[in-house]
Scaffold this motif. Structure first.
Motif, PDB file in Angstrom:
ATOM      1  N   SER A   1       2.974   1.493  10.425  1.00 59.34           N
ATOM      2  CA  SER A   1       2.651   1.447  11.890  1.00 59.34           C
ATOM      3  C   SER A   1       1.114   1.497  12.010  1.00 59.34           C
ATOM      4  N   THR A   2       0.403   2.193  11.667  1.00 58.48           N
ATOM      5  CA  THR A   2      -0.876   2.338  11.829  1.00 58.48           C
ATOM      6  C   THR A   2      -1.757   1.872  10.700  1.00 58.48           C
ATOM      7  N   ASP A   3      -1.432   1.582   9.152  1.00 62.64           N
ATOM      8  CA  ASP A   3      -1.943   1.248   8.321  1.00 62.64           C
ATOM      9  C   ASP A   3      -3.033   2.320   7.536  1.00 62.64           C
ATOM     10  N   LYS A   4      -2.621   3.774   8.222  1.00 62.95           N
ATOM     11  CA  LYS A   4      -3.478   4.625   7.865  1.00 62.95           C
ATOM     12  C   LYS A   4      -2.954   5.451   6.556  1.00 62.95           C
TER      13      LYS A   4
ATOM     14  N   ASN B   1       9.260   0.291   1.731  1.00 63.03           N
ATOM     15  CA  ASN B   1       8.896  -0.352   3.153  1.00 63.03           C
ATOM     16  C   ASN B   1      10.323  -0.025   3.925  1.00 63.03           C
TER      17      ASN B   1
ATOM     18  N   ASP C   1       1.191   4.647   6.097  1.00 67.81           N
ATOM     19  CA  ASP C   1       1.955   4.400   7.443  1.00 67.81           C
ATOM     20  C   ASP C   1       1.975   3.131   7.649  1.00 67.81           C
TER      21      ASP C   1
ATOM     22  N   GLY D   1      10.260   3.528   5.391  1.00 68.14           N
ATOM     23  CA  GLY D   1       9.511   3.567   6.538  1.00 68.14           C
ATOM     24  C   GLY D   1       8.158   4.016   6.033  1.00 68.14           C
ATOM     25  N   ARG D   2       7.686   3.898   4.851  1.00 71.68           N
ATOM     26  CA  ARG D   2       6.399   4.151   4.314  1.00 71.68           C
ATOM     27  C   ARG D   2       6.065   2.831   3.663  1.00 71.68           C
ATOM     28  N   LYS D   3       4.816   2.563   3.180  1.00 72.34           N
ATOM     29  CA  LYS D   3       4.426   1.460   2.442  1.00 72.34           C
ATOM     30  C   LYS D   3       3.393   2.037   1.359  1.00 72.34           C
TER      31      LYS D   3
ATOM     32  N   ILE E   1      -1.703   7.947   4.198  1.00 69.41           N
ATOM     33  CA  ILE E   1      -1.263   9.405   4.216  1.00 69.41           C
ATOM     34  C   ILE E   1      -1.640  10.177   3.313  1.00 69.41           C
TER      35      ILE E   1
END
Length: 124
Positions: A92-95, A67, A90, A70-72, A97
């Motif tokens: 911020s978008t919960d997309k 976290n 990601d 910048g990644r989860k 990667i």
């Protein structure tokens, strides 16, 4: 010696056998083995719970570290495959990667497992 069994029935111990009102004599050695097995299972369950707590703690530490970068990261277990699936997300978008192994590979593994199940009935 008279004792009460699990079902509440009176049982008589003569040193070599345990005699219940409703059943034939059970060798005391067999009862001791059963008790030993139950104790072993309880120990194994405690060990598994301890290990699961350690794994959960490690996963939380890894998630906190990622976290900050910048990644989860998400760790899940695919029960059908019996494998750990790692997803890089990601925040911020919960997309998603990246997924390791990829969804396509997971599907391929499932198909192979199903095909092997059709060809072979049992594992030796």
């Amino acid at each position: 010696m008279i004792t009460t069994g699990i079902s509440g029935q009176a049982m008589v111990r003569d040193g070599q056998h345990i005699i219940s009102q409703n059943s034939s004599p059970i060798p005391a050695k067999q009862v001791k083995q059963q008790v030993d097995i139950n104790e072993g299972m309880e120990e194994a369950a405690k060990d598994i719970k301890k290990e699961m707590a350690e794994v959960q703690e490690t996963v939380e530490k890894l998630e906190n570290i990622t976290n900050v970068m910048g990644r989860k990261i998400s760790f899940n277990v695919n029960n059908e495959l019996g494998e750990v699936i790692v997803k890089v997300i990601d925040p911020s978008t919960d997309k998603v990667i990246k997924e390791i192994p990829s969804a396509e590979i997971q599907q391929l593994q499932l198909r192979i497992k199903q095909t092997l199940g059709l060809l072979f009935d049992e594992t030796i």
